[in-house]
Scaffold this active site. Structure first.
Site, PDB file in Angstrom:
ATOM      1  N   HIS A 163      44.197  41.152  41.453  1.00 31.43           N
ATOM      2  CA  HIS A 163      42.846  40.801  41.872  1.00 31.43           C
ATOM      3  C   HIS A 163      42.068  40.371  40.639  1.00 31.43           C
ATOM      4  CE1 HIS A 163      42.790  42.971  46.007  1.00 31.43           C
ATOM      5  NE2 HIS A 163      42.880  41.659  46.144  1.00 31.43           N
ATOM      6  N   HIS A 181      47.674  45.114  39.485  1.00 25.60           N
ATOM      7  CA  HIS A 181      47.753  44.063  40.498  1.00 25.60           C
ATOM      8  C   HIS A 181      46.910  42.896  40.031  1.00 25.60           C
ATOM      9  CE1 HIS A 181      44.099  46.187  41.582  1.00 25.60           C
ATOM     10  NE2 HIS A 181      43.782  45.283  42.511  1.00 25.60           N
ATOM     11  N   ASP A 187      39.354  41.019  39.279  1.00 23.53           N
ATOM     12  CA  ASP A 187      38.672  41.945  38.372  1.00 23.53           C
ATOM     13  C   ASP A 187      39.669  42.743  37.524  1.00 23.53           C
ATOM     14  OD1 ASP A 187      39.342  43.015  40.936  1.00 23.53           O
ATOM     15  OD2 ASP A 187      38.184  44.820  40.489  1.00 23.53           O
ATOM     16  N   HIS A 188      40.966  42.463  37.655  1.00 23.35           N
ATOM     17  CA  HIS A 188      41.982  43.254  36.939  1.00 23.35           C
ATOM     18  C   HIS A 188      42.787  42.507  35.876  1.00 23.35           C
ATOM     19  CE1 HIS A 188      41.803  47.021  39.289  1.00 23.35           C
ATOM     20  NE2 HIS A 188      41.110  46.197  40.063  1.00 23.35           N
TER      21      HIS A 188
HETATM   22 ZN   LIG Z   1      42.018  45.187  43.779  1.00 24.14          ZN
END
Ligand SMILES: [Zn+2]
Length: 295
Positions: A81, A79, A83-84
Protein backbone atom coordinates in the site's frame (compact mmCIF):
# COMPACT_ATOMS: atom_id res chain seq x y z
CA UNK A 1 -10.35 5.83 17.50
CA UNK A 2 -9.70 9.53 18.07
CA UNK A 3 -6.23 10.84 17.29
CA UNK A 4 -3.92 11.18 20.33
CA UNK A 5 -3.18 14.74 21.47
CA UNK A 6 -0.35 16.52 19.66
CA UNK A 7 2.59 16.86 19.54
CA UNK A 8 3.20 13.57 17.74
CA UNK A 9 6.78 12.31 17.43
CA UNK A 10 6.84 12.85 13.64
CA UNK A 11 10.41 12.60 12.33
CA UNK A 12 11.87 11.78 15.77
CA UNK A 13 13.65 8.55 16.73
CA UNK A 14 11.94 6.55 19.46
CA UNK A 15 13.19 3.28 20.89
CA UNK A 16 10.50 0.92 22.19
CA UNK A 17 13.08 -1.77 23.02
CA UNK A 18 16.89 -2.17 22.70
CA UNK A 19 16.79 -3.76 19.23
CA UNK A 20 14.00 -1.62 17.82
CA UNK A 21 13.79 2.05 16.85
CA UNK A 22 10.95 3.77 15.01
CA UNK A 23 10.39 6.95 13.04
CA UNK A 24 6.88 8.32 12.41
CA UNK A 25 6.19 9.59 8.88
CA UNK A 26 4.29 12.86 8.27
CA UNK A 27 1.26 11.19 6.64
CA UNK A 28 -1.61 11.21 9.18
CA UNK A 29 -5.10 10.46 7.81
CA UNK A 30 -8.31 8.59 8.74
CA UNK A 31 -6.62 5.46 7.29
CA UNK A 32 -3.12 5.89 8.73
CA UNK A 33 -3.88 7.32 12.21
CA UNK A 34 -0.88 9.52 13.19
CA UNK A 35 1.08 8.23 10.17
CA UNK A 36 3.18 5.26 9.09
CA UNK A 37 5.81 4.07 11.54
CA UNK A 38 9.07 2.95 9.98
CA UNK A 39 11.02 0.51 12.14
CA UNK A 40 14.79 0.07 12.32
CA UNK A 41 15.89 -3.30 13.70
CA UNK A 42 19.39 -3.90 15.09
CA UNK A 43 21.57 -2.14 17.63
CA UNK A 44 24.88 -2.39 15.83
CA UNK A 45 26.44 -1.45 12.49
CA UNK A 46 24.07 -3.59 10.38
CA UNK A 47 20.33 -3.04 10.53
CA UNK A 48 17.07 -3.77 8.72
CA UNK A 49 14.45 -1.14 7.90
CA UNK A 50 10.80 -2.29 8.00
CA UNK A 51 8.09 -0.37 6.08
CA UNK A 52 10.11 2.64 4.87
CA UNK A 53 6.81 4.45 4.27
CA UNK A 54 5.79 7.14 1.81
CA UNK A 55 8.48 8.64 -0.45
CA UNK A 56 8.43 12.04 1.22
CA UNK A 57 11.76 13.85 1.52
CA UNK A 58 11.28 14.81 5.18
CA UNK A 59 10.61 11.20 6.11
CA UNK A 60 13.54 9.83 4.09
CA UNK A 61 15.86 12.40 5.68
CA UNK A 62 14.62 11.40 9.15
CA UNK A 63 15.29 7.71 8.43
CA UNK A 64 18.74 8.45 7.02
CA UNK A 65 19.57 10.55 10.09
CA UNK A 66 18.40 7.75 12.40
CA UNK A 67 20.53 5.22 10.53
CA UNK A 68 23.74 7.23 10.95
CA UNK A 69 26.54 5.26 9.32
CA UNK A 70 24.92 1.84 9.89
CA UNK A 71 24.79 -0.44 6.89
CA UNK A 72 21.26 -1.40 5.82
CA UNK A 73 21.19 -5.17 5.27
CA UNK A 74 17.60 -5.16 4.03
CA UNK A 75 14.70 -2.82 3.40
CA UNK A 76 11.67 -4.96 4.25
CA UNK A 77 8.07 -4.17 3.30
CA UNK A 78 5.04 -5.83 4.90
CA UNK A 79 2.90 -4.97 1.86
CA UNK A 80 2.68 -2.48 -0.97
CA UNK A 81 0.00 0.00 0.00
CA UNK A 82 1.16 3.51 -0.79
CA UNK A 83 1.76 4.47 2.81
CA UNK A 84 4.22 1.57 3.29
CA UNK A 85 6.60 0.85 0.42
CA UNK A 86 7.22 3.84 -1.93
CA UNK A 87 10.27 5.01 0.09
CA UNK A 88 11.92 1.60 -0.49
CA UNK A 89 13.36 2.59 -3.85
CA UNK A 90 14.84 6.00 -2.94
CA UNK A 91 16.14 4.60 0.37
CA UNK A 92 17.72 1.63 -1.45
CA UNK A 93 19.44 4.07 -3.76
CA UNK A 94 20.74 6.31 -1.00
CA UNK A 95 21.95 3.45 1.24
CA UNK A 96 22.92 0.89 -1.42
CA UNK A 97 20.60 -1.63 0.23
CA UNK A 98 18.48 -4.47 -1.21
CA UNK A 99 14.68 -4.49 -1.01
CA UNK A 100 13.57 -7.79 0.52
CA UNK A 101 10.18 -9.01 1.69
CA UNK A 102 6.68 -9.12 0.29
CA UNK A 103 5.93 -10.02 -3.31
CA UNK A 104 4.96 -7.39 -5.87
CA UNK A 105 1.34 -7.46 -7.01
CA UNK A 106 0.13 -7.83 -10.54
CA UNK A 107 -1.96 -4.71 -10.74
CA UNK A 108 -4.62 -3.54 -13.13
CA UNK A 109 -3.98 0.07 -14.01
CA UNK A 110 -7.24 0.47 -15.94
CA UNK A 111 -10.46 -1.44 -15.77
CA UNK A 112 -12.83 -2.32 -13.00
CA UNK A 113 -10.20 -2.89 -10.32
CA UNK A 114 -9.28 0.08 -8.27
CA UNK A 115 -5.58 -0.15 -7.63
CA UNK A 116 -4.79 3.45 -6.77
CA UNK A 117 -4.02 2.50 -3.17
CA UNK A 118 -1.09 0.35 -4.34
CA UNK A 119 2.52 1.31 -4.94
CA UNK A 120 3.31 0.50 -8.57
CA UNK A 121 7.02 1.38 -8.17
CA UNK A 122 7.73 -1.56 -5.84
CA UNK A 123 10.37 -3.93 -7.22
CA UNK A 124 11.87 -6.28 -4.61
CA UNK A 125 15.33 -7.75 -5.07
CA UNK A 126 14.19 -10.80 -3.15
CA UNK A 127 10.77 -12.15 -2.08
CA UNK A 128 10.62 -14.01 1.24
CA UNK A 129 8.70 -17.26 1.53
CA UNK A 130 6.81 -18.06 4.73
CA UNK A 131 9.41 -18.90 7.39
CA UNK A 132 12.41 -17.48 5.50
CA UNK A 133 14.79 -15.37 7.55
CA UNK A 134 17.02 -12.33 7.26
CA UNK A 135 19.80 -11.95 9.83
CA UNK A 136 22.27 -9.37 11.09
CA UNK A 137 24.41 -8.94 14.21
CA UNK A 138 22.12 -9.79 17.14
CA UNK A 139 18.89 -9.97 15.13
CA UNK A 140 16.91 -12.50 13.12
CA UNK A 141 13.71 -11.58 11.29
CA UNK A 142 11.40 -14.37 10.10
CA UNK A 143 8.75 -13.76 7.44
CA UNK A 144 5.23 -14.80 8.51
CA UNK A 145 2.80 -14.89 5.59
CA UNK A 146 -0.44 -13.16 6.56
CA UNK A 147 -2.55 -12.53 3.42
CA UNK A 148 -5.95 -10.84 3.80
CA UNK A 149 -5.49 -7.08 4.22
CA UNK A 150 -3.61 -7.49 0.93
CA UNK A 151 -2.75 -10.74 -0.85
CA UNK A 152 1.00 -10.08 -0.41
CA UNK A 153 0.99 -9.13 3.28
CA UNK A 154 3.82 -10.36 5.54
CA UNK A 155 4.52 -9.93 9.22
CA UNK A 156 8.11 -10.14 10.48
CA UNK A 157 9.03 -11.89 13.74
CA UNK A 158 12.06 -10.67 15.67
CA UNK A 159 13.26 -13.96 17.15
CA UNK A 160 15.59 -12.45 19.79
CA UNK A 161 12.87 -10.49 21.60
CA UNK A 162 9.62 -12.22 20.62
CA UNK A 163 8.27 -9.07 18.92
CA UNK A 164 6.19 -9.25 15.75
CA UNK A 165 6.02 -6.43 13.19
CA UNK A 166 2.41 -6.68 12.06
CA UNK A 167 2.21 -4.02 9.32
CA UNK A 168 -1.52 -3.42 8.71
CA UNK A 169 -2.62 -6.98 9.55
CA UNK A 170 -3.27 -6.23 13.22
CA UNK A 171 -3.26 -2.70 14.61
CA UNK A 172 -4.19 -1.39 18.04
CA UNK A 173 -5.98 1.78 16.93
CA UNK A 174 -8.41 0.29 14.42
CA UNK A 175 -9.50 -2.88 12.70
CA UNK A 176 -7.73 -3.64 9.43
CA UNK A 177 -9.50 -2.62 6.21
CA UNK A 178 -10.06 -5.52 3.79
CA UNK A 179 -10.82 -4.27 0.30
CA UNK A 180 -11.71 -6.74 -2.47
CA UNK A 181 -10.63 -7.93 -4.94
CA UNK A 182 -7.06 -7.97 -3.59
CA UNK A 183 -8.17 -7.97 0.05
CA UNK A 184 -9.76 -11.28 1.06
CA UNK A 185 -11.80 -11.77 4.24
CA UNK A 186 -11.41 -15.57 4.23
CA UNK A 187 -7.62 -15.23 4.04
CA UNK A 188 -7.71 -12.46 6.62
CA UNK A 189 -9.53 -14.67 9.13
CA UNK A 190 -7.06 -17.50 8.52
CA UNK A 191 -4.18 -15.09 9.06
CA UNK A 192 -5.72 -13.96 12.36
CA UNK A 193 -6.01 -17.62 13.42
CA UNK A 194 -2.36 -18.07 12.45
CA UNK A 195 -1.26 -15.25 14.76
CA UNK A 196 -3.46 -16.61 17.55
CA UNK A 197 -1.45 -19.86 17.53
CA UNK A 198 1.82 -17.94 17.97
CA UNK A 199 3.27 -16.69 21.23
CA UNK A 200 4.57 -13.26 20.31
CA UNK A 201 5.21 -10.96 23.27
CA UNK A 202 4.44 -7.64 21.60
CA UNK A 203 3.18 -6.38 18.24
CA UNK A 204 4.62 -3.35 16.53
CA UNK A 205 2.04 -2.25 13.96
CA UNK A 206 2.72 0.22 11.18
CA UNK A 207 0.15 2.56 12.73
CA UNK A 208 -0.55 3.17 16.41
CA UNK A 209 1.03 2.19 19.74
CA UNK A 210 2.71 -1.16 20.50
CA UNK A 211 0.28 -3.93 21.41
CA UNK A 212 1.37 -5.52 24.65
CA UNK A 213 -1.35 -8.19 24.93
CA UNK A 214 -1.29 -9.49 21.38
CA UNK A 215 -3.25 -12.73 21.71
CA UNK A 216 -6.00 -11.00 23.64
CA UNK A 217 -6.29 -8.41 20.84
CA UNK A 218 -6.29 -11.07 18.12
CA UNK A 219 -8.99 -13.04 19.93
CA UNK A 220 -11.03 -9.83 20.14
CA UNK A 221 -10.56 -9.21 16.43
CA UNK A 222 -11.63 -12.73 15.50
CA UNK A 223 -14.74 -12.19 17.66
CA UNK A 224 -15.37 -8.79 16.06
CA UNK A 225 -15.30 -10.26 12.55
CA UNK A 226 -17.66 -13.09 13.54
CA UNK A 227 -19.98 -10.50 15.05
CA UNK A 228 -19.96 -8.52 11.77
CA UNK A 229 -20.74 -11.73 9.91
CA UNK A 230 -23.66 -12.52 12.21
CA UNK A 231 -24.91 -8.95 11.90
CA UNK A 232 -24.95 -9.25 8.09
CA UNK A 233 -26.78 -12.59 8.26
CA UNK A 234 -29.35 -11.21 10.70
CA UNK A 235 -30.02 -8.14 8.49
CA UNK A 236 -30.22 -10.21 5.31
CA UNK A 237 -32.55 -12.59 7.15
CA UNK A 238 -34.97 -9.67 7.62
CA UNK A 239 -34.74 -8.49 4.03
CA UNK A 240 -32.59 -8.97 0.92
CA UNK A 241 -30.67 -5.72 0.46
CA UNK A 242 -27.54 -4.00 -0.85
CA UNK A 243 -24.30 -2.84 0.77
CA UNK A 244 -25.26 0.84 0.71
CA UNK A 245 -28.24 0.05 2.94
CA UNK A 246 -26.31 -2.35 5.18
CA UNK A 247 -23.49 0.07 6.10
CA UNK A 248 -25.53 2.63 8.13
CA UNK A 249 -27.33 -0.22 9.91
CA UNK A 250 -24.03 -1.90 10.84
CA UNK A 251 -21.79 1.07 11.63
CA UNK A 252 -23.14 3.59 14.12
CA UNK A 253 -21.32 6.93 14.44
CA UNK A 254 -19.11 6.18 11.45
CA UNK A 255 -16.67 8.91 10.36
CA UNK A 256 -18.27 9.89 7.00
CA UNK A 257 -14.81 9.75 5.38
CA UNK A 258 -14.75 6.01 6.14
CA UNK A 259 -18.12 5.13 4.59
CA UNK A 260 -16.41 3.78 1.45
CA UNK A 261 -13.99 1.63 3.46
CA UNK A 262 -16.84 0.26 5.60
CA UNK A 263 -18.74 -0.65 2.42
CA UNK A 264 -15.72 -2.50 1.08
CA UNK A 265 -15.34 -4.43 4.35
CA UNK A 266 -19.01 -5.47 4.18
CA UNK A 267 -18.42 -6.52 0.59
CA UNK A 268 -15.38 -8.57 1.67
CA UNK A 269 -17.57 -10.36 4.22
CA UNK A 270 -20.33 -10.98 1.63
CA UNK A 271 -17.86 -12.42 -0.90
CA UNK A 272 -16.48 -14.73 1.80
CA UNK A 273 -20.00 -15.79 2.88
CA UNK A 274 -20.97 -16.34 -0.76
CA UNK A 275 -17.93 -18.55 -1.29
CA UNK A 276 -18.98 -20.58 1.73
CA UNK A 277 -22.51 -20.96 0.29
CA UNK A 278 -24.17 -18.97 3.09
CA UNK A 279 -25.37 -15.95 1.06
CA UNK A 280 -26.01 -15.33 -2.63
CA UNK A 281 -26.70 -12.46 -5.00
CA UNK A 282 -30.42 -12.02 -5.70
CA UNK A 283 -29.76 -9.35 -8.31
CA UNK A 284 -26.46 -8.35 -9.89
CA UNK A 285 -26.45 -4.63 -10.45
CA UNK A 286 -22.73 -4.14 -9.95
CA UNK A 287 -20.43 -3.18 -7.05
CA UNK A 288 -22.38 -1.71 -4.08
CA UNK A 289 -25.79 -2.05 -5.75
CA UNK A 290 -25.92 -5.87 -5.89
CA UNK A 291 -28.87 -7.21 -3.88
CA UNK A 292 -27.77 -9.93 -1.43
CA UNK A 293 -29.88 -12.58 0.27
CA UNK A 294 -29.29 -15.49 2.63
CA UNK A 295 -28.82 -18.67 0.61
ZN1 LIG B 1 -2.23 -1.30 4.11
Amino acid sequence: MAMPPKPWPTGLVEQPEPLVRRVLAPNPSPYTYTGTQTYIVGAEHEVAVIDPGPAEDDHLDAIIAALGDAKVTAIMCTHTHRDHSPAAKPLAKRKGAPVVGCAPLVLEVDGPRSDEAFDTTYEPDRVLEDGEQMTGPGWTLTAVHTPGHTSNHLCFALEESGALFTGDHVMGWSTSVVIPPDGDMGDYMKSLDKLYTREDSVYYAAHGAPITKPRQLVRGMIGHRRQRENQILRLLGEEATNIEKLVPLMYKNLDPRLTGAAGMSVKAHLIDLERRGIVSRLEEKGHLEDIWQTA
